[in-house]
Motif scaffolding. Structure first.
Motif, PDB file in Angstrom:
ATOM      1  N   ARG A  98       0.838  -1.205   0.000  1.00 37.57           N
ATOM      2  CA  ARG A  98       0.000   0.000   0.000  1.00 37.57           C
ATOM      3  C   ARG A  98       0.870   1.251   0.000  1.00 37.57           C
ATOM      4  O   ARG A  98       0.608   2.223  -0.693  1.00 37.57           O
ATOM      5  CB  ARG A  98      -0.912   0.029   1.238  1.00 37.57           C
ATOM      6  CG  ARG A  98      -2.063  -0.951   1.204  1.00 37.57           C
ATOM      7  CD  ARG A  98      -3.090  -0.589   2.272  1.00 37.57           C
ATOM      8  NE  ARG A  98      -4.063  -1.645   2.389  1.00 37.57           N
ATOM      9  CZ  ARG A  98      -4.035  -2.588   3.314  1.00 37.57           C
ATOM     10  NH1 ARG A  98      -3.063  -2.612   4.205  1.00 37.57           N
ATOM     11  NH2 ARG A  98      -4.964  -3.517   3.363  1.00 37.57           N
ATOM     12  N   ASN A  99       1.909   1.209   0.823  1.00 37.49           N
ATOM     13  CA  ASN A  99       2.785   2.372   0.945  1.00 37.49           C
ATOM     14  C   ASN A  99       3.492   2.689  -0.363  1.00 37.49           C
ATOM     15  O   ASN A  99       3.750   3.863  -0.659  1.00 37.49           O
ATOM     16  CB  ASN A  99       3.813   2.146   2.052  1.00 37.49           C
ATOM     17  CG  ASN A  99       3.189   2.160   3.439  1.00 37.49           C
ATOM     18  OD1 ASN A  99       2.112   2.717   3.625  1.00 37.49           O
ATOM     19  ND2 ASN A  99       3.844   1.539   4.404  1.00 37.49           N
ATOM     20  N   ILE A 100       3.808   1.661  -1.149  1.00 42.73           N
ATOM     21  CA  ILE A 100       4.463   1.890  -2.440  1.00 42.73           C
ATOM     22  C   ILE A 100       3.600   2.782  -3.318  1.00 42.73           C
ATOM     23  O   ILE A 100       4.074   3.743  -3.941  1.00 42.73           O
ATOM     24  CB  ILE A 100       4.749   0.544  -3.148  1.00 42.73           C
ATOM     25  CG1 ILE A 100       5.864  -0.207  -2.427  1.00 42.73           C
ATOM     26  CG2 ILE A 100       5.134   0.770  -4.621  1.00 42.73           C
ATOM     27  CD1 ILE A 100       6.098  -1.606  -2.945  1.00 42.73           C
ATOM     28  N   PHE A 101       2.298   2.492  -3.363  1.00 42.03           N
ATOM     29  CA  PHE A 101       1.383   3.300  -4.172  1.00 42.03           C
ATOM     30  C   PHE A 101       1.177   4.681  -3.555  1.00 42.03           C
ATOM     31  O   PHE A 101       1.191   5.696  -4.257  1.00 42.03           O
ATOM     32  CB  PHE A 101       0.038   2.583  -4.306  1.00 42.03           C
ATOM     33  CG  PHE A 101       0.066   1.406  -5.239  1.00 42.03           C
ATOM     34  CD1 PHE A 101       0.137   1.584  -6.606  1.00 42.03           C
ATOM     35  CD2 PHE A 101       0.024   0.108  -4.750  1.00 42.03           C
ATOM     36  CE1 PHE A 101       0.164   0.503  -7.481  1.00 42.03           C
ATOM     37  CE2 PHE A 101       0.049  -0.984  -5.609  1.00 42.03           C
ATOM     38  CZ  PHE A 101       0.118  -0.784  -6.968  1.00 42.03           C
ATOM     39  N   ARG A 102       0.993   4.731  -2.237  1.00 42.68           N
ATOM     40  CA  ARG A 102       0.669   6.000  -1.592  1.00 42.68           C
ATOM     41  C   ARG A 102       1.831   6.980  -1.620  1.00 42.68           C
ATOM     42  O   ARG A 102       1.619   8.191  -1.655  1.00 42.68           O
ATOM     43  CB  ARG A 102       0.217   5.749  -0.149  1.00 42.68           C
ATOM     44  CG  ARG A 102      -1.094   4.970  -0.072  1.00 42.68           C
ATOM     45  CD  ARG A 102      -1.703   5.005   1.298  1.00 42.68           C
ATOM     46  NE  ARG A 102      -2.062   6.354   1.691  1.00 42.68           N
ATOM     47  CZ  ARG A 102      -2.795   6.623   2.771  1.00 42.68           C
ATOM     48  NH1 ARG A 102      -3.235   5.648   3.526  1.00 42.68           N
ATOM     49  NH2 ARG A 102      -3.080   7.861   3.072  1.00 42.68           N
ATOM     50  N   GLU A 103       3.061   6.457  -1.609  1.00 47.21           N
ATOM     51  CA  GLU A 103       4.234   7.343  -1.679  1.00 47.21           C
ATOM     52  C   GLU A 103       4.243   8.140  -2.981  1.00 47.21           C
ATOM     53  O   GLU A 103       4.813   9.230  -3.043  1.00 47.21           O
ATOM     54  CB  GLU A 103       5.517   6.515  -1.564  1.00 47.21           C
ATOM     55  CG  GLU A 103       5.832   6.065  -0.142  1.00 47.21           C
ATOM     56  CD  GLU A 103       6.995   5.092  -0.089  1.00 47.21           C
ATOM     57  OE1 GLU A 103       7.545   4.759  -1.162  1.00 47.21           O
ATOM     58  OE2 GLU A 103       7.352   4.661   1.021  1.00 47.21           O
ATOM     59  N   VAL A 104       3.611   7.599  -4.009  1.00 46.60           N
ATOM     60  CA  VAL A 104       3.540   8.286  -5.303  1.00 46.60           C
ATOM     61  C   VAL A 104       2.232   9.061  -5.442  1.00 46.60           C
ATOM     62  O   VAL A 104       2.215  10.217  -5.872  1.00 46.60           O
ATOM     63  CB  VAL A 104       3.673   7.274  -6.467  1.00 46.60           C
ATOM     64  CG1 VAL A 104       3.573   7.986  -7.812  1.00 46.60           C
ATOM     65  CG2 VAL A 104       4.988   6.520  -6.367  1.00 46.60           C
ATOM     66  N   LEU A 105       1.122   8.428  -5.063  1.00 48.38           N
ATOM     67  CA  LEU A 105      -0.190   9.036  -5.269  1.00 48.38           C
ATOM     68  C   LEU A 105      -0.461  10.226  -4.354  1.00 48.38           C
ATOM     69  O   LEU A 105      -1.010  11.243  -4.795  1.00 48.38           O
ATOM     70  CB  LEU A 105      -1.291   7.983  -5.083  1.00 48.38           C
ATOM     71  CG  LEU A 105      -1.459   6.989  -6.228  1.00 48.38           C
ATOM     72  CD1 LEU A 105      -2.404   5.867  -5.815  1.00 48.38           C
ATOM     73  CD2 LEU A 105      -1.981   7.679  -7.480  1.00 48.38           C
ATOM     74  N   SER A 187      -3.958  -3.544  -8.210  1.00 50.01           N
ATOM     75  CA  SER A 187      -3.781  -3.472  -6.757  1.00 50.01           C
ATOM     76  C   SER A 187      -3.846  -2.045  -6.219  1.00 50.01           C
ATOM     77  O   SER A 187      -3.911  -1.852  -5.007  1.00 50.01           O
ATOM     78  CB  SER A 187      -2.449  -4.095  -6.353  1.00 50.01           C
ATOM     79  OG  SER A 187      -2.390  -5.441  -6.740  1.00 50.01           O
ATOM     80  N   ALA A 188      -3.829  -1.057  -7.107  1.00 52.75           N
ATOM     81  CA  ALA A 188      -3.738   0.332  -6.660  1.00 52.75           C
ATOM     82  C   ALA A 188      -4.954   0.765  -5.849  1.00 52.75           C
ATOM     83  O   ALA A 188      -4.832   1.519  -4.876  1.00 52.75           O
ATOM     84  CB  ALA A 188      -3.544   1.257  -7.859  1.00 52.75           C
ATOM     85  N   LEU A 189      -6.138   0.310  -6.235  1.00 52.40           N
ATOM     86  CA  LEU A 189      -7.347   0.702  -5.505  1.00 52.40           C
ATOM     87  C   LEU A 189      -7.279   0.320  -4.029  1.00 52.40           C
ATOM     88  O   LEU A 189      -7.784   1.028  -3.167  1.00 52.40           O
ATOM     89  CB  LEU A 189      -8.582   0.048  -6.142  1.00 52.40           C
ATOM     90  CG  LEU A 189      -9.212   0.760  -7.342  1.00 52.40           C
ATOM     91  CD1 LEU A 189     -10.368  -0.071  -7.867  1.00 52.40           C
ATOM     92  CD2 LEU A 189      -9.684   2.158  -6.982  1.00 52.40           C
ATOM     93  N   ALA A 190      -6.640  -0.808  -3.763  1.00 51.66           N
ATOM     94  CA  ALA A 190      -6.582  -1.316  -2.389  1.00 51.66           C
ATOM     95  C   ALA A 190      -5.592  -0.559  -1.511  1.00 51.66           C
ATOM     96  O   ALA A 190      -5.491  -0.845  -0.315  1.00 51.66           O
ATOM     97  CB  ALA A 190      -6.220  -2.797  -2.400  1.00 51.66           C
ATOM     98  N   CYS A 191      -4.860   0.400  -2.082  1.00 49.79           N
ATOM     99  CA  CYS A 191      -3.872   1.118  -1.265  1.00 49.79           C
ATOM    100  C   CYS A 191      -4.552   2.041  -0.260  1.00 49.79           C
ATOM    101  O   CYS A 191      -3.945   2.442   0.724  1.00 49.79           O
ATOM    102  CB  CYS A 191      -2.894   1.898  -2.142  1.00 49.79           C
ATOM    103  SG  CYS A 191      -3.573   3.330  -2.970  1.00 49.79           S
ATOM    104  N   TYR A 192      -5.826   2.378  -0.504  1.00 52.44           N
ATOM    105  CA  TYR A 192      -6.570   3.192   0.454  1.00 52.44           C
ATOM    106  C   TYR A 192      -7.503   2.270   1.227  1.00 52.44           C
ATOM    107  O   TYR A 192      -8.504   1.792   0.715  1.00 52.44           O
ATOM    108  CB  TYR A 192      -7.294   4.329  -0.257  1.00 52.44           C
ATOM    109  CG  TYR A 192      -6.311   5.333  -0.800  1.00 52.44           C
ATOM    110  CD1 TYR A 192      -5.719   6.270   0.031  1.00 52.44           C
ATOM    111  CD2 TYR A 192      -5.912   5.290  -2.132  1.00 52.44           C
ATOM    112  CE1 TYR A 192      -4.771   7.163  -0.445  1.00 52.44           C
ATOM    113  CE2 TYR A 192      -4.964   6.172  -2.613  1.00 52.44           C
ATOM    114  CZ  TYR A 192      -4.399   7.108  -1.769  1.00 52.44           C
ATOM    115  OH  TYR A 192      -3.450   7.976  -2.245  1.00 52.44           O
ATOM    116  N   HIS A 193      -7.120   2.031   2.497  1.00 54.60           N
ATOM    117  CA  HIS A 193      -7.736   0.997   3.331  1.00 54.60           C
ATOM    118  C   HIS A 193      -8.915   1.599   4.089  1.00 54.60           C
ATOM    119  O   HIS A 193      -8.760   2.549   4.835  1.00 54.60           O
ATOM    120  CB  HIS A 193      -6.678   0.483   4.310  1.00 54.60           C
ATOM    121  CG  HIS A 193      -6.981  -0.837   4.903  1.00 54.60           C
ATOM    122  ND1 HIS A 193      -7.267  -1.949   4.149  1.00 54.60           N
ATOM    123  CD2 HIS A 193      -7.051  -1.238   6.201  1.00 54.60           C
ATOM    124  CE1 HIS A 193      -7.487  -2.974   4.950  1.00 54.60           C
ATOM    125  NE2 HIS A 193      -7.359  -2.575   6.194  1.00 54.60           N
TER     126      HIS A 193
END
Length: 218
Positions: A98-105, A187-193
């Motif tokens: 999740r953090n991988i995506f959120r660090e960019v988004l 998997s990107a949608l699941a980065c926001y829990h």
């Protein structure tokens, strides 16, 4: 001829010419585990999906023993989990992923929100407000009961649409292009829990702050 070979070998790294040193090979179970993990990240295997030894043996052309070893590796990493009555299933997206995506988004969304302040139209503001109201309603429902996988996915999609609308209001096509490219990853949608109450409350505060900064009544 031998002299030339000997001379050539002297210039090679020691580990290439020393025949007494062991040749280290990657165990096949590690390779299989990485292939399964890749399939999870790309959405080939979805969250909650059951994975069987027979299925993967046929797909990957390896033995049951290898699949079992790969399962053990992936379970230790949190990619797979044992579910009662189902056996091995795909876990929800691990926090590290999740953090991988959120660090960019997160920085992209923050920049889009800053640019949108003076550029957002009344129509866009209304659409963003309506999306926010629907998301808040679903958050309130989550306080009362657990959501199914489809309901959670719908909530995640609404949340992305909320941020996407703000990104469009920034009038910066490069930001929007970057966000949409990242969000194409399954998997990107699941980065926001949304399942966790504490994280949900933090997310609610972020939404309220975004609406206020854009001059939208929450």
């Amino acid at each position: 001829m031998n002299t030339q070979d000997d001379s050539h070998q002297k210039n090679l790294p020691r580990f290439l010419v020393n025949k007494s040193l062991p040749i280290i090979q990657t165990p096949i179970a590690y390779i299989v585990a990485e292939r399964i993990k890749f399939c999870v990240m790309e959405g080939v295997f979805s969250s909650g999906q059951r994975l069987t030894e027979t299925q993967l043996c046929e797909q990957m052309g390896v033995s049951r023993t290898t699949i079992r070893k790969a399962f053990v590796l992936l379970e230790s990493e949190g990619v797979l989990e044992k579910s009662p009555g189902l056996g091995m299933t795909v876990s929800s997206l691990p926090e590290s992923e999740r953090n991988i995506f959120r660090e960019v988004l997160d920085p992209l969304f923050h920049t889009a929100q800053r640019l949108a302040k003076g550029r957002i139209s009344k129509k866009e503001a209304k659409q963003i407000q309506e999306l926010s109201d629907e998301i808040v309603l679903l958050w309130d429902m989550l306080e009362e009961r657990a959501f199914s996988e489809d309901e959670l996915k719908h909530l995640q999609q609404l949340d992305f649409c909320f941020h996407q609308k703000i990104s469009k209001a920034s009038r910066n096509p490069l930001i929007l292009e970057c966000i949409e490219m990242i969000m194409k990853k399954p998997s990107a949608l699941a980065c926001y829990h949304h399942e966790d109450k504490k994280l949900r409350e933090e997310h609610r505060k972020i939404h309220q702050s975004l609406l206020l900064s854009l001059g939208i009544n929450s």
